[in-house]
Design a protein around this motif. Structure first.
Motif, PDB file in Angstrom:
ATOM      1  N   ALA A 142      16.093 -26.021 -19.801  1.00  0.00           N
ATOM      2  CA  ALA A 142      16.714 -24.787 -20.293  1.00  0.00           C
ATOM      3  C   ALA A 142      18.202 -24.940 -20.623  1.00  0.00           C
ATOM      4  O   ALA A 142      18.650 -24.421 -21.652  1.00  0.00           O
ATOM      5  CB  ALA A 142      16.500 -23.653 -19.295  1.00  0.00           C
ATOM      6  N   PRO A 143      19.003 -25.630 -19.786  1.00  0.00           N
ATOM      7  CA  PRO A 143      20.424 -25.769 -20.149  1.00  0.00           C
ATOM      8  C   PRO A 143      20.637 -26.533 -21.454  1.00  0.00           C
ATOM      9  O   PRO A 143      21.527 -26.191 -22.236  1.00  0.00           O
ATOM     10  CB  PRO A 143      21.018 -26.532 -18.959  1.00  0.00           C
ATOM     11  N   ILE A 144      19.822 -27.549 -21.698  1.00  0.00           N
ATOM     12  CA  ILE A 144      19.940 -28.314 -22.933  1.00  0.00           C
ATOM     13  C   ILE A 144      19.549 -27.458 -24.133  1.00  0.00           C
ATOM     14  O   ILE A 144      20.221 -27.469 -25.181  1.00  0.00           O
ATOM     15  CB  ILE A 144      19.070 -29.587 -22.852  1.00  0.00           C
ATOM     16  N   LEU A 145      18.490 -26.705 -23.995  1.00  0.00           N
ATOM     17  CA  LEU A 145      18.056 -25.837 -25.086  1.00  0.00           C
ATOM     18  C   LEU A 145      19.083 -24.742 -25.367  1.00  0.00           C
ATOM     19  O   LEU A 145      19.313 -24.375 -26.526  1.00  0.00           O
ATOM     20  CB  LEU A 145      16.691 -25.232 -24.756  1.00  0.00           C
ATOM     21  N   LEU A 146      19.725 -24.229 -24.317  1.00  0.00           N
ATOM     22  CA  LEU A 146      20.774 -23.233 -24.506  1.00  0.00           C
ATOM     23  C   LEU A 146      21.957 -23.831 -25.258  1.00  0.00           C
ATOM     24  O   LEU A 146      22.548 -23.185 -26.136  1.00  0.00           O
ATOM     25  CB  LEU A 146      21.221 -22.683 -23.153  1.00  0.00           C
ATOM     26  N   ALA A 147      22.315 -25.070 -24.928  1.00  0.00           N
ATOM     27  CA  ALA A 147      23.410 -25.744 -25.634  1.00  0.00           C
ATOM     28  C   ALA A 147      23.088 -25.884 -27.119  1.00  0.00           C
ATOM     29  O   ALA A 147      23.937 -25.629 -27.983  1.00  0.00           O
ATOM     30  CB  ALA A 147      23.678 -27.110 -25.013  1.00  0.00           C
ATOM     31  N   CYS A 148      21.863 -26.276 -27.427  1.00  0.00           N
ATOM     32  CA  CYS A 148      21.463 -26.403 -28.833  1.00  0.00           C
ATOM     33  C   CYS A 148      21.556 -25.062 -29.545  1.00  0.00           C
ATOM     34  O   CYS A 148      22.021 -24.979 -30.695  1.00  0.00           O
ATOM     35  CB  CYS A 148      20.044 -26.958 -28.916  1.00  0.00           C
ATOM     36  N   ARG A 172      13.942 -35.257 -22.383  1.00  0.00           N
ATOM     37  CA  ARG A 172      12.572 -35.457 -22.880  1.00  0.00           C
ATOM     38  C   ARG A 172      11.803 -34.143 -22.892  1.00  0.00           C
ATOM     39  O   ARG A 172      11.034 -33.875 -23.813  1.00  0.00           O
ATOM     40  CB  ARG A 172      11.862 -36.504 -22.027  1.00  0.00           C
ATOM     41  N   ALA A 173      12.015 -33.312 -21.860  1.00  0.00           N
ATOM     42  CA  ALA A 173      11.327 -32.011 -21.817  1.00  0.00           C
ATOM     43  C   ALA A 173      11.780 -31.102 -22.953  1.00  0.00           C
ATOM     44  O   ALA A 173      11.029 -30.232 -23.402  1.00  0.00           O
ATOM     45  CB  ALA A 173      11.570 -31.337 -20.470  1.00  0.00           C
ATOM     46  N   ALA A 174      13.024 -31.299 -23.404  1.00  0.00           N
ATOM     47  CA  ALA A 174      13.534 -30.542 -24.556  1.00  0.00           C
ATOM     48  C   ALA A 174      13.112 -31.162 -25.886  1.00  0.00           C
ATOM     49  O   ALA A 174      13.495 -30.680 -26.944  1.00  0.00           O
ATOM     50  CB  ALA A 174      15.059 -30.466 -24.492  1.00  0.00           C
ATOM     51  N   GLU A 175      12.328 -32.258 -25.795  1.00  0.00           N
ATOM     52  CA  GLU A 175      11.775 -32.936 -26.966  1.00  0.00           C
ATOM     53  C   GLU A 175      12.857 -33.502 -27.875  1.00  0.00           C
ATOM     54  O   GLU A 175      12.786 -33.382 -29.106  1.00  0.00           O
ATOM     55  CB  GLU A 175      10.814 -32.018 -27.734  1.00  0.00           C
ATOM     56  N   MET A 176      13.848 -34.118 -27.249  1.00  0.00           N
ATOM     57  CA  MET A 176      14.882 -34.798 -28.023  1.00  0.00           C
ATOM     58  C   MET A 176      15.029 -36.235 -27.533  1.00  0.00           C
ATOM     59  O   MET A 176      14.676 -36.545 -26.389  1.00  0.00           O
ATOM     60  CB  MET A 176      16.225 -34.068 -27.924  1.00  0.00           C
TER      61      MET A 176
END
Length: 223
Positions: A142-148, A172-176
Motif C-alpha cells: 500500500a505505501p508503494i502504491l500510494l507513492a505512485c 513485487r506485490a505492487a507488480e513493479m
C-alpha cells in the motif's frame, strides 16, 4: 522511481546508532560501534534496541525505551547522516531525464520528511511516504502504491530500490520491478539472493544502469 530511505538512499546509521549510544551512556553502558550495529538499522528502533538492550516489543519497559530512542534520534538525526556517494548524481540524472522519483520508508513520516528536506535533493522527491502514511507499512504494498498515486505514475512503469526483503516483497506485490541495494543495512546471515529481486547492485553507481535495464522502453515519466 522509488527508493527506501535508510541504507538505500541515505547512510543514516551514524545517527541511528548515535541515538542508541546516547541512551547507553546515560545508562552507564559503553557505546557500540556503527559498523557492528549498521545491519540492524534497517529495523529502526526495534532492531537497535534489540541489539543494544536485548529488548523486544513484548518486554516490559520496551515502550519507554523506544520513546527515549525516538527522542534521542529526533535530536540528532541530521548530525552525521548523508546520501550515499553517487546518490545525488543519480537523483540529478533522474531529474534531467524527466523521471519522477520518491521515497517509501518504514520510518515514520514525521522523521522521514524533515530528513529528506534537510538533505535538499535536487530535484526534490515528488512523494515521501512514511511507515505511518498509508496506515500500514512494508512489506504491505500500500505505501508503494500510494507513492505512485501521488507521483502520477503507473506502478508498472516504476522501479523500487531497497536494502531489505521487506522492500522487495512490497515492490513485487505492487507488480513493479525491484532492485536490491547490496550496499545497505543487510545482516550477515541474510541471503540477498533469496529475496528474488529483479536486479542486485553492490554500489549506488550501478543503479542507473540497472534502472534502465529493467525499464528500457518506459522511462517512468510523469503521466
Amino acid at each position: 522511481m522509488l527508493f527506501d530511505l535508510d541504507g538505500t538512499l541515505i547512510h543514516t546509521a551514524p545517527d541511528l546508532v548515535g541515538a542508541l549510544n546516547d541512551m547507553r551512556r546515560e545508562d552507564g553502558h559503553d557505546p557500540l560501534s556503527v559498523e557492528a550495529l549498521a545491519p540492524y538499522c534497517s529495523y529502526g528502533g526495534r532492531g537497535l534496541l534489540g541489539r543494544g538492550y536485548g529488548l523486544t516489543p513484548d518486554d516490559p519497559g520496551y515502550r519507554e525505551a523506544y520513546d527515549r530512542f525516538i527522542a534521542a534520534y529526533r535530536g540528532r538525526m541530521t548530525q552525521n547522516s548523508r546520501p550515499y556517494d553517487g546518490i545525488r548524481e543519480l537523483v540529478a540524472r533522474l531529474g534531467t531525464a524527466g523521471r519522477a522519483w520518491g521515497v517509501v520508508t518504514n520510518k515514520v513520516e514525521a522523521l522521514a520528511v524533515p530528513l529528506i528536506e534537510f538533505t535538499a535533493f535536487d530535484p526534490a522527491p515528488d512523494a515521501v511516504i512514511g511507515g505511518d502514511t498509508a496506515g500500514v507499512s512494508k512489506p504491505d504494498p500500500a505505501p508503494i502504491l500510494l507513492a505512485c498515486e501521488r507521483m502520477g505514475v503507473d506502478p508498472a512503469n516504476c522501479v523500487y530500490v531497497g536494502d531489505s526483503d521487506r522492500d522487495i516483497v512490497a515492490g513485487r506485490a505492487a507488480e513493479m520491478p525491484t532492485i536490491a541495494a547490496g550496499y545497505g543495512y543487510i545482516p550477515v546471515d541474510d541471503d540477498i539472493a533469496a529475496w528474488r529481486a529483479d536486479a542486485v547492485v553492490d554500489t549506488p553507481a550501478e543503479l542507473w544502469e540497472a534502472i534502465v535495464r529493467l525499464q528500457p522502453d518506459q522511462p517512468i515519466r510523469r503521466i
